[in-house]
Enzyme design. Structure first.
Site: not given
Ligand code: NAD
Length: 330
Positions: A232, A256, A261, A293
């Site tokens: 994000r 991305d 955005e 994105h």
């Molecule tokens: P997820 O919930 O499976 O994993 C997130 C991880 O981050 C978890 O293991 C959590 O414990 C950890 N976390 C939380 N707070 C933290 C902190 N302060 N420091 C370090 N780690 C921390 O989520 P995911 O499915 O892996 O997705 C991650 C992120 O990717 C989503 O939140 C979303 O914003 C982003 N995303 C982007 C796209 C894109 O098209 N660019 C698509 C999907 C998701």
């Protein structure tokens, strides 16, 4: 069942129509959701939103007024939704927790490889019959240290790919993952992970992680660090990153996602004058790669998003329990 989609793109229509096995009435609106547009959902049982729709307390109150009590996110991140307001207004909120972590992790790797081996420049050069190599020098990923912040669904896949390249992988997360440790990922404090050659962000945006990359954390990084953000935009203090690009602390940046955005991404603005000077500055660096994105944008991911979102809505209507990951407010 009638579902109104906000911020709908042509591909949303294609995939949701294809996977509409419950034969719901689907209304696709191009407009973003806000407190002026929310009334367009009148008569629906559920609304479906994407990453840049701001679902504020005012929107939640209006949804409740329209007797719409299901809000389905067709994405994983939910930082754009006021969950407290949803609870207060009796609105159930669901998301697609893990539609294709591979899609996003592979895009992060794509950005890293492009920045490193400069294939975007090579493509243009060769088409102009310029076969010189000067300026295209890269480095081996093999043997480099990669820092991964957030090892959930996407971070896990990213770690595995980097291990496959022969990198040393250091990770920081609030919760460790034993299976990753077993295959060689080393969990370390953030300060250690920030010293890696390459850093990729895979944690969610929340109060703790907003501007995680800021002047102080940038100062802890190695000179020449490569930074990739497919998570994000708000994880990065963009002004601080621009200063670090100018001082060459950061040798390459792949993003991305971008904090502002919603005014730009998912639209063709090629005939417009962009008013956002920060993104214009970012776009002027030769070592910055921006994609709009698109990390989620694969055939497999869109099929999974459509299927899971429609099933989530159907289950909420039938009062069938969703998985804890999918149900943000049950
Ligand atoms: P997820 O919930 O499976 O994993 C997130 C991880 O981050 C978890 O293991 C959590 O414990 C950890 N976390 C939380 N707070 C933290 C902190 N302060 N420091 C370090 N780690 C921390 O989520 P995911 O499915 O892996 O997705 C991650 C992120 O990717 C989503 O939140 C979303 O914003 C982003 N995303 C982007 C796209 C894109 O098209 N660019 C698509 C999907 C998701």
């Amino acid at each position: 069942m009638k579902i109104v989609f906000f911020s709908a793109q042509p591909y949303d229509k294609v995939f949701f129509t294809k996977f509409n096995t419950h034969k719901a009435e689907l209304l696709f609106l191009e407009t973003m959701l806000n407190d002026q547009t929310v009334n367009l959902a009148e008569g629906a049982q559920a609304i479906c939103v994407f990453v840049n729709d701001k679902v504020t307390a005012a929107v939640m109150a209006k949804l409740a007024g329209l007797k719409i009590n299901i809000l389905a996110l067709r994405c994983a991140g939910f930082n754009n939704v006021d969950l407290e307001a949803a609870k207060l207004n009796g609105i159930r909120v669901c998301r697609v927790p893990a539609y294709s972590p591979e899609a996003v992790a592979e895009h992060a790797v794509t950005m890293l490889l492009t920045l490193n081996r400069k294939t975007h420049k090579a493509y243009n050069r060769v088409r102009e019959q310029n076969f010189a190599l000067q300026g295209l020098l890269g480095y081996n990923l093999h043997g480099k240290t990669v820092g991964v912040i957030g090892t959930g669904n996407i971070g896990t896949v990213f770690c595995k790919i980097m291990l496959g390249f022969g990198c040393k992988v250091l990770a920081f997360d609030l919760i460790g993952n034993k299976a990753l440790e077993a295959i060689g990922v080393e969990y370390e404090p953030l300060i250690t992970v920030l010293k890696a050659d390459i850093i990729s962000l895979h944690c969610p945006l929340n109060e703790q992680t907003k501007h995680l990359i800021n002047p102080e954390t940038l100062a802890m990084m190695k000179t020449g660090v490569v930074l990739i953000n497919t998570s994000r935009g708000g994880l990065i203090d963009t002004t601080a990153v621009i200063a670090a690009l100018k001082s060459q602390k950061i040798s390459a940046l792949g993003i991305d996602v971008y904090e502002q955005e919603e005014k730009l991404f998912f639209h063709d603005l090629s005939e417009n004058i962009i008013q956002d000077d920060i993104i214009q500055r970012l776009m002027s660096f030769p070592n910055v790669l921006i994609t709009a994105h698109q990390a989620f944008f694969t055939d497999e991911a869109l099929a999974e998003i459509a299927t899971t979102t429609l099933n989530n809505i159907q289950n909420l209507i039938e009062n069938t329990k969703l998985s804890p990951q999918a149900a943000l407010i049950a």
